[in-house]
Design a protein around this motif. Structure first.
Motif, PDB file in Angstrom:
ATOM      1  N   LEU A   1       0.874  -1.442  -0.239  1.00 32.38           N
ATOM      2  CA  LEU A   1       0.065   0.035   0.146  1.00 32.38           C
ATOM      3  C   LEU A   1       0.853   1.397  -0.076  1.00 32.38           C
ATOM      4  CD1 LEU A   1      -2.681  -0.988   2.696  1.00 32.38           C
ATOM      5  CD2 LEU A   1      -2.858  -0.980   0.337  1.00 32.38           C
ATOM      6  N   PHE A   2       2.068   1.035   0.610  1.00 33.56           N
ATOM      7  CA  PHE A   2       3.083   2.308   0.488  1.00 33.56           C
ATOM      8  C   PHE A   2       3.981   2.409  -0.182  1.00 33.56           C
ATOM      9  CE2 PHE A   2       1.039   1.633   4.656  1.00 33.56           C
ATOM     10  CZ  PHE A   2       0.808   2.988   5.306  1.00 33.56           C
TER      11      PHE A   2
ATOM     12  N   ALA B   1      -0.515   6.478   8.789  1.00 34.17           N
ATOM     13  CA  ALA B   1      -1.506   6.749   7.822  1.00 34.17           C
ATOM     14  C   ALA B   1      -2.845   7.586   8.191  1.00 34.17           C
ATOM     15  CB  ALA B   1      -1.882   5.464   7.452  1.00 34.17           C
TER      16      ALA B   1
ATOM     17  N   ARG C   1      -5.628   6.091   3.037  1.00 32.53           N
ATOM     18  CA  ARG C   1      -4.564   5.143   3.113  1.00 32.53           C
ATOM     19  C   ARG C   1      -5.082   4.341   4.506  1.00 32.53           C
ATOM     20  NH1 ARG C   1       0.017   5.122   1.043  1.00 32.53           N
ATOM     21  NH2 ARG C   1      -1.292   5.392  -0.827  1.00 32.53           N
TER      22      ARG C   1
ATOM     23  N   GLN D   1      -7.400   1.912   3.663  1.00 29.21           N
ATOM     24  CA  GLN D   1      -6.637   0.783   2.976  1.00 29.21           C
ATOM     25  C   GLN D   1      -6.049  -0.064   3.617  1.00 29.21           C
ATOM     26  OE1 GLN D   1      -4.440   3.002   0.245  1.00 29.21           O
ATOM     27  NE2 GLN D   1      -5.852   3.043  -1.435  1.00 29.21           N
TER      28      GLN D   1
END
Length: 227
Positions: free
Chosen positions: A21-22, A115, A119, A122
């Motif tokens: 995700l990052f 986050a 984000r 997620q």
């Protein structure tokens, strides 16, 4: 993030999904490369070999070494996804520097992310809302665990380090735990740490001592120095 109750396979898979995700946010990384015991995970050997060639410092022990903080490109990022779930520490930094945006410890049994907004949503979809723990709550939980550990710890065979927490001695004590590769090293926080006698490596979580630790033999046990 709370990893309690996850199997090793679930923990590795979840960690990689969160890291993914990052991917667009990570600019630099610092971590150690720890060859897991037993069967080597798929792709691990190739990833570790690539990182050894890209590392800035000399790698003396292929089983454990540190990849110093450096920029992340696509090649390194792919390797990070492979090795990070097995690292004793892994810090991932954004383009603006500052504190890590993702931090893993102790083979990803402890994971921290910075986050917000979409984000954060997620991350929640990957790990589940119940496993997201605010930092303040996590710190309070860890303080309580340390107090309980100190209360339960036997006073025998557990010497304390000096006030700088930089030097100490590991002595004998706790036969069953020693057979499991654990030794009583106390830094005022009351933890049992893993000792790999074959490699002469003492696993010291970064939250307890500086990352660079030297272990040398002595007649009465082992001497540990850190800097």
């Amino acid at each position: 993030m709370d990893s309690d109750g996850l199997t090793d396979e679930e923990r590795v898979r979840t960690t990689r999904e969160v890291l993914a995700l990052f991917a667009s946010d990570v600019a630099e990384a610092a971590f150690d490369v720890v060859t897991p015991d037993g069967l080597t995970p798929p792709g691990f050997a190739d990833a570790a070999d690539l990182l050894r060639h890209r590392a800035r410092g000399r790698v003396e022990d292929a089983g454990y070494w540190t990849f110093d903080r450096a920029p992340v490109d696509d090649e390194i990022w792919t390797a990070v996804l492979t090795v990070a779930p097995f690292s004793y520490f892994a810090d991932l930094y954004g383009a603006q520097g500052g504190a890590p945006i993702v931090s893993l410890a102790d083979e990803a049994t402890s994971s921290f992310v910075r986050a917000a907004g979409e984000r954060l949503a997620q991350v929640e979809r990957v790990v589940g809302r119940d496993r997201l723990v605010p930092l303040t709550a996590w710190r309070a939980r860890r303080r309580a665990a340390r107090r309980e550990a100190r209360r339960r710890r036997s006073p025998h065979g557990s010497p304390r380090l000096g006030p700088d927490h930089g030097r100490g001695a590991v002595t004998r004590g706790g036969a069953s735990r020693r057979r499991a590769g654990l030794v009583p090293l106390t830094t005022g926080r009351g933890r049992w740490w893993h000792l790999d006698g074959a490699r002469g490596k003492l696993t010291t979580p970064k939250s307890s001592l500086p990352r660079r630790v030297t272990v040398s033999g002595a007649d009465s046990g082992l001497r540990v120095s850190s800097r």
